[in-house]
Design a protein around this motif. Structure first.
Motif, short mmCIF file in Angstrom:
data_model
loop_
_atom_site.label_atom_id
_atom_site.label_comp_id
_atom_site.label_asym_id
_atom_site.label_seq_id
_atom_site.Cartn_x
_atom_site.Cartn_y
_atom_site.Cartn_z
N CYS A 70 0.86 -1.18 0.00
CA CYS A 70 0.00 0.00 0.00
C CYS A 70 0.90 1.23 0.00
CB CYS A 70 -0.91 -0.02 1.23
SG CYS A 70 -2.20 1.20 1.16
N ALA A 71 1.02 1.83 -1.16
CA ALA A 71 1.89 3.00 -1.29
C ALA A 71 1.07 4.27 -1.11
CB ALA A 71 2.56 3.00 -2.65
N CYS A 72 1.34 4.98 -0.05
CA CYS A 72 0.60 6.21 0.24
C CYS A 72 1.54 7.40 0.17
CB CYS A 72 -0.01 6.15 1.64
SG CYS A 72 -1.34 4.96 1.79
N PRO A 73 1.02 8.57 -0.23
CA PRO A 73 1.85 9.77 -0.21
C PRO A 73 2.17 10.15 1.23
CG PRO A 73 -0.42 10.34 -0.69
CD PRO A 73 -0.35 8.83 -0.67
N ARG A 74 3.21 10.90 1.40
CA ARG A 74 3.65 11.28 2.74
C ARG A 74 3.16 12.66 3.14
NH1 ARG A 74 7.70 8.43 5.55
NH2 ARG A 74 8.10 6.48 4.46
N HIS A 75 2.05 13.10 2.58
CA HIS A 75 1.52 14.41 2.97
C HIS A 75 0.68 14.26 4.24
CE1 HIS A 75 -1.97 12.88 0.76
NE2 HIS A 75 -2.68 13.73 1.47
N LEU A 76 0.65 15.31 5.03
CA LEU A 76 -0.07 15.29 6.29
C LEU A 76 -1.45 15.90 6.11
CD1 LEU A 76 0.25 14.48 9.24
CD2 LEU A 76 1.04 16.78 9.72
N CYS A 117 -9.32 10.94 11.65
CA CYS A 117 -9.59 10.15 12.85
C CYS A 117 -10.30 8.87 12.44
CB CYS A 117 -10.45 10.95 13.81
SG CYS A 117 -10.85 10.06 15.33
N GLY A 118 -9.77 7.73 12.86
CA GLY A 118 -10.39 6.45 12.55
C GLY A 118 -11.37 6.04 13.63
N SER A 119 -12.25 5.12 13.29
CA SER A 119 -13.26 4.65 14.25
C SER A 119 -12.64 3.88 15.40
CB SER A 119 -14.30 3.79 13.53
OG SER A 119 -13.68 2.69 12.89
N ASP A 120 -11.35 3.57 15.30
CA ASP A 120 -10.65 2.90 16.39
C ASP A 120 -10.02 3.90 17.37
OD1 ASP A 120 -8.74 3.85 14.66
OD2 ASP A 120 -7.59 1.99 14.56
N GLY A 121 -10.25 5.20 17.14
CA GLY A 121 -9.71 6.22 18.03
C GLY A 121 -8.27 6.59 17.74
N CYS A 146 -5.30 7.86 2.97
CA CYS A 146 -4.72 6.67 2.34
C CYS A 146 -4.21 5.69 3.38
CB CYS A 146 -3.60 7.09 1.38
SG CYS A 146 -2.83 5.70 0.53
N GLU A 147 -3.50 6.19 4.39
CA GLU A 147 -2.99 5.33 5.46
C GLU A 147 -4.14 4.65 6.20
OE1 GLU A 147 0.14 4.57 6.40
OE2 GLU A 147 1.15 5.84 4.96
N LEU A 148 -5.20 5.40 6.46
CA LEU A 148 -6.38 4.82 7.11
C LEU A 148 -6.98 3.71 6.26
CD1 LEU A 148 -8.62 4.85 9.32
CD2 LEU A 148 -9.80 6.49 7.87
N ASN A 149 -7.09 3.94 4.96
CA ASN A 149 -7.66 2.92 4.07
C ASN A 149 -6.80 1.66 4.03
OD1 ASN A 149 -9.92 4.44 3.41
ND2 ASN A 149 -8.89 5.44 1.70
N CYS A 150 -5.49 1.82 4.08
CA CYS A 150 -4.60 0.65 4.09
C CYS A 150 -4.84 -0.19 5.34
CB CYS A 150 -3.14 1.09 4.03
SG CYS A 150 -2.65 1.73 2.43
N ILE A 151 -4.90 0.46 6.48
CA ILE A 151 -5.15 -0.24 7.73
C ILE A 151 -6.55 -0.84 7.74
CG2 ILE A 151 -5.24 -0.01 10.24
CD1 ILE A 151 -2.42 0.22 9.05
N ALA A 152 -7.51 -0.14 7.15
CA ALA A 152 -8.89 -0.64 7.09
C ALA A 152 -8.97 -1.93 6.27
CB ALA A 152 -9.81 0.42 6.51
N LYS A 153 -8.20 -2.02 5.19
CA LYS A 153 -8.18 -3.24 4.37
C LYS A 153 -7.63 -4.41 5.17
CE LYS A 153 -7.68 -0.85 -0.02
NZ LYS A 153 -6.78 -0.55 -1.14
#
Length: 72
Positions: free
Chosen positions: A27-33, A37-41, A48-55
């Motif tokens: 999962c290649a995500c850009p490094r922009h900030l 907030c994810g539903s896991d707190g 993009c990072e959230l979507n990778c973890i969600a998968k």
């Protein structure tokens, strides 16, 4: 000659490790900030990072979604 054989063996081993993880692990995500907030707190650096973890979570039967933009 042995050196070339060693290099070839190492490259094949690395290729095998990469193939073992499968394309869904990459999962290649850009490094922009652009924090979200994810539903896991947990605050993720960007959507993009959230979507990778969600998968990954979905493969374990868990649901992870974006609650809001910004920090948790």
């Amino acid at each position: 000659m042995r050196f070339l054989a060693l290099i070839a063996f190492c490259l094949l081993a690395l290729l095998g490790l990469a193939a073992a993880k499968g394309p869904e692990e990459i999962c290649a995500c850009p490094r922009h900030l652009d924090t979200v907030c994810g539903s896991d707190g947990v605050t993720y650096p960007n959507p993009c990072e959230l979507n990778c973890i969600a998968k990954r979570a979905a493969r374990n039967g868990q649901v992870l979604t974006q609650v809001k933009a910004g920090r948790c």
